[in-house]
Design a protein around this motif. Structure first.
Motif, PDB file in Angstrom:
ATOM      1  N   ARG A   1      43.438  36.345  20.522  1.00 37.32           N
ATOM      2  CA  ARG A   1      44.047  37.619  20.111  1.00 37.32           C
ATOM      3  C   ARG A   1      43.605  38.013  18.715  1.00 37.32           C
ATOM      4  NH1 ARG A   1      50.078  36.598  22.483  1.00 37.32           N
ATOM      5  NH2 ARG A   1      49.580  37.184  24.604  1.00 37.32           N
ATOM      6  N   GLU A   2      43.606  37.057  17.801  1.00 34.18           N
ATOM      7  CA  GLU A   2      43.189  37.349  16.430  1.00 34.18           C
ATOM      8  C   GLU A   2      41.721  37.763  16.388  1.00 34.18           C
ATOM      9  OE1 GLU A   2      44.190  33.972  14.030  1.00 34.18           O
ATOM     10  OE2 GLU A   2      46.337  34.208  14.440  1.00 34.18           O
ATOM     11  N   GLU A   3      40.889  37.086  17.157  1.00 35.50           N
ATOM     12  CA  GLU A   3      39.467  37.431  17.202  1.00 35.50           C
ATOM     13  C   GLU A   3      39.256  38.820  17.781  1.00 35.50           C
ATOM     14  OE1 GLU A   3      35.364  37.296  16.801  1.00 35.50           O
ATOM     15  OE2 GLU A   3      36.884  36.010  15.906  1.00 35.50           O
ATOM     16  N   MET A   4      39.966  39.135  18.857  1.00 33.87           N
ATOM     17  CA  MET A   4      39.830  40.453  19.477  1.00 33.87           C
ATOM     18  C   MET A   4      40.316  41.537  18.521  1.00 33.87           C
ATOM     19  SD  MET A   4      38.382  39.356  22.129  1.00 33.87           S
ATOM     20  CE  MET A   4      37.841  40.983  22.440  1.00 33.87           C
ATOM     21  N   ALA A   5      41.398  41.261  17.792  1.00 39.40           N
ATOM     22  CA  ALA A   5      41.918  42.228  16.824  1.00 39.40           C
ATOM     23  C   ALA A   5      40.916  42.434  15.691  1.00 39.40           C
ATOM     24  CB  ALA A   5      43.258  41.753  16.274  1.00 39.40           C
ATOM     25  N   ALA A   6      40.314  41.338  15.225  1.00 43.71           N
ATOM     26  CA  ALA A   6      39.324  41.444  14.152  1.00 43.71           C
ATOM     27  C   ALA A   6      38.112  42.241  14.601  1.00 43.71           C
ATOM     28  CB  ALA A   6      38.899  40.044  13.696  1.00 43.71           C
ATOM     29  N   ARG A   7      37.663  42.030  15.826  1.00 41.47           N
ATOM     30  CA  ARG A   7      36.517  42.788  16.332  1.00 41.47           C
ATOM     31  C   ARG A   7      36.852  44.269  16.463  1.00 41.47           C
ATOM     32  NH1 ARG A   7      33.602  39.039  20.948  1.00 41.47           N
ATOM     33  NH2 ARG A   7      33.258  37.250  19.594  1.00 41.47           N
ATOM     34  N   ALA A   8      38.049  44.566  16.941  1.00 40.58           N
ATOM     35  CA  ALA A   8      38.457  45.965  17.075  1.00 40.58           C
ATOM     36  C   ALA A   8      38.560  46.617  15.703  1.00 40.58           C
ATOM     37  CB  ALA A   8      39.789  46.063  17.815  1.00 40.58           C
TER      38      ALA A   8
ATOM     39  N   LEU B   1      38.178  43.615  29.682  1.00 42.43           N
ATOM     40  CA  LEU B   1      38.207  42.150  29.584  1.00 42.43           C
ATOM     41  C   LEU B   1      38.733  41.682  28.234  1.00 42.43           C
ATOM     42  CD1 LEU B   1      34.941  41.071  31.421  1.00 42.43           C
ATOM     43  CD2 LEU B   1      37.294  40.849  32.197  1.00 42.43           C
ATOM     44  N   ALA B   2      38.331  42.358  27.166  1.00 45.29           N
ATOM     45  CA  ALA B   2      38.823  41.989  25.837  1.00 45.29           C
ATOM     46  C   ALA B   2      40.317  42.271  25.725  1.00 45.29           C
ATOM     47  CB  ALA B   2      38.049  42.741  24.760  1.00 45.29           C
ATOM     48  N   GLY B   3      40.756  43.388  26.285  1.00 48.24           N
ATOM     49  CA  GLY B   3      42.173  43.710  26.286  1.00 48.24           C
ATOM     50  C   GLY B   3      42.979  42.698  27.072  1.00 48.24           C
TER      51      GLY B   3
ATOM     52  N   VAL C   1      40.654  50.304  26.391  1.00 49.04           N
ATOM     53  CA  VAL C   1      42.067  50.422  26.067  1.00 49.04           C
ATOM     54  C   VAL C   1      42.214  50.305  24.558  1.00 49.04           C
ATOM     55  CG1 VAL C   1      42.912  49.547  28.280  1.00 49.04           C
ATOM     56  CG2 VAL C   1      42.426  47.943  26.449  1.00 49.04           C
ATOM     57  N   ARG C   2      43.269  50.902  24.035  1.00 52.51           N
ATOM     58  CA  ARG C   2      43.526  50.794  22.597  1.00 52.51           C
ATOM     59  C   ARG C   2      44.390  49.570  22.340  1.00 52.51           C
ATOM     60  NH1 ARG C   2      45.119  56.939  21.014  1.00 52.51           N
ATOM     61  NH2 ARG C   2      43.005  57.760  21.035  1.00 52.51           N
ATOM     62  N   ARG C   3      44.013  48.844  21.312  1.00 56.31           N
ATOM     63  CA  ARG C   3      44.801  47.665  20.951  1.00 56.31           C
ATOM     64  C   ARG C   3      46.224  48.070  20.594  1.00 56.31           C
ATOM     65  NH1 ARG C   3      45.530  44.880  16.115  1.00 56.31           N
ATOM     66  NH2 ARG C   3      43.960  46.185  15.166  1.00 56.31           N
ATOM     67  N   SER C   4      46.375  49.206  19.930  1.00 58.65           N
ATOM     68  CA  SER C   4      47.717  49.663  19.561  1.00 58.65           C
ATOM     69  C   SER C   4      48.564  49.946  20.805  1.00 58.65           C
ATOM     70  CB  SER C   4      47.638  50.905  18.678  1.00 58.65           C
ATOM     71  OG  SER C   4      46.980  51.959  19.353  1.00 58.65           O
ATOM     72  N   ASP C   5      47.939  50.457  21.874  1.00 60.69           N
ATOM     73  CA  ASP C   5      48.673  50.672  23.133  1.00 60.69           C
ATOM     74  C   ASP C   5      49.119  49.349  23.732  1.00 60.69           C
ATOM     75  OD1 ASP C   5      48.269  53.390  22.882  1.00 60.69           O
ATOM     76  OD2 ASP C   5      46.706  53.505  24.418  1.00 60.69           O
ATOM     77  N   LEU C   6      48.244  48.344  23.650  1.00 65.96           N
ATOM     78  CA  LEU C   6      48.603  47.026  24.183  1.00 65.96           C
ATOM     79  C   LEU C   6      49.735  46.402  23.376  1.00 65.96           C
ATOM     80  CD1 LEU C   6      45.073  45.560  24.998  1.00 65.96           C
ATOM     81  CD2 LEU C   6      46.625  46.829  26.489  1.00 65.96           C
ATOM     82  N   ASP C   7      49.690  46.602  22.044  1.00 63.29           N
ATOM     83  CA  ASP C   7      50.768  46.088  21.193  1.00 63.29           C
ATOM     84  C   ASP C   7      52.101  46.749  21.556  1.00 63.29           C
ATOM     85  OD1 ASP C   7      49.056  44.391  19.819  1.00 63.29           O
ATOM     86  OD2 ASP C   7      48.682  45.835  18.208  1.00 63.29           O
ATOM     87  N   LYS C   8      52.071  48.065  21.772  1.00 63.77           N
ATOM     88  CA  LYS C   8      53.287  48.788  22.162  1.00 63.77           C
ATOM     89  C   LYS C   8      53.771  48.319  23.532  1.00 63.77           C
ATOM     90  CE  LYS C   8      51.997  52.926  19.645  1.00 63.77           C
ATOM     91  NZ  LYS C   8      51.463  54.289  19.770  1.00 63.77           N
TER      92      LYS C   8
END
Length: 110
Positions: A20-27, A38-40, A73-80
């Motif tokens: 998760r941290e790696e995917m967030a850093a890449r985004a 796949l990343a989401g 997908v947006r990471r912020s949408d996944l967080d919500k």
């Protein structure tokens, strides 16, 4: 529980967080906050098939930045989505701990 199962049980949460941290850093590095399906899925700790199904069902929005390419997908949408408690997996829909750990370690090694 065997020693191997204990090790896997201990590693899965750590690996999932690392992914998760790696995917967030890449985004964040990309500056747009978009993730591939796949990343989401890796970010949520679910399979790509599950997230793809959720996007088809309209549970998670998809975007095509620039109007082309594969849906993202947006990471912020996944967080919500997670914060709203909508991440409820059906029995058998998530990978086994062994599959999750193996897949996450393979992604981290890339």
């Amino acid at each position: 529980m065997s020693v191997e199962e204990s090790i896997i049980a201990a590693l899965v949460p750590a690996v999932r967080n690392a992914v998760r941290e790696e995917m967030a850093a890449r985004a964040d590095a990309a500056g747009d906050g978009y993730l591939t399906i796949l990343a989401g899925a890796a970010y949520l700790g679910i399979t790509g098939d599950t997230l793809q199904r959720w996007t088809r069902e309209g549970r998670v929005a998809t975007y095509r930045p620039g109007g082309e390419g594969r849906p993202k997908v947006r990471r912020s949408d996944l967080d919500k989505f997670m914060a709203a408690g909508k991440l409820k997996l059906v029995s058998g829909a998530s990978p086994t701990p062994e599959e999750a750990a193996a897949a996450a370690l393979a992604r981290i090694r890339r």
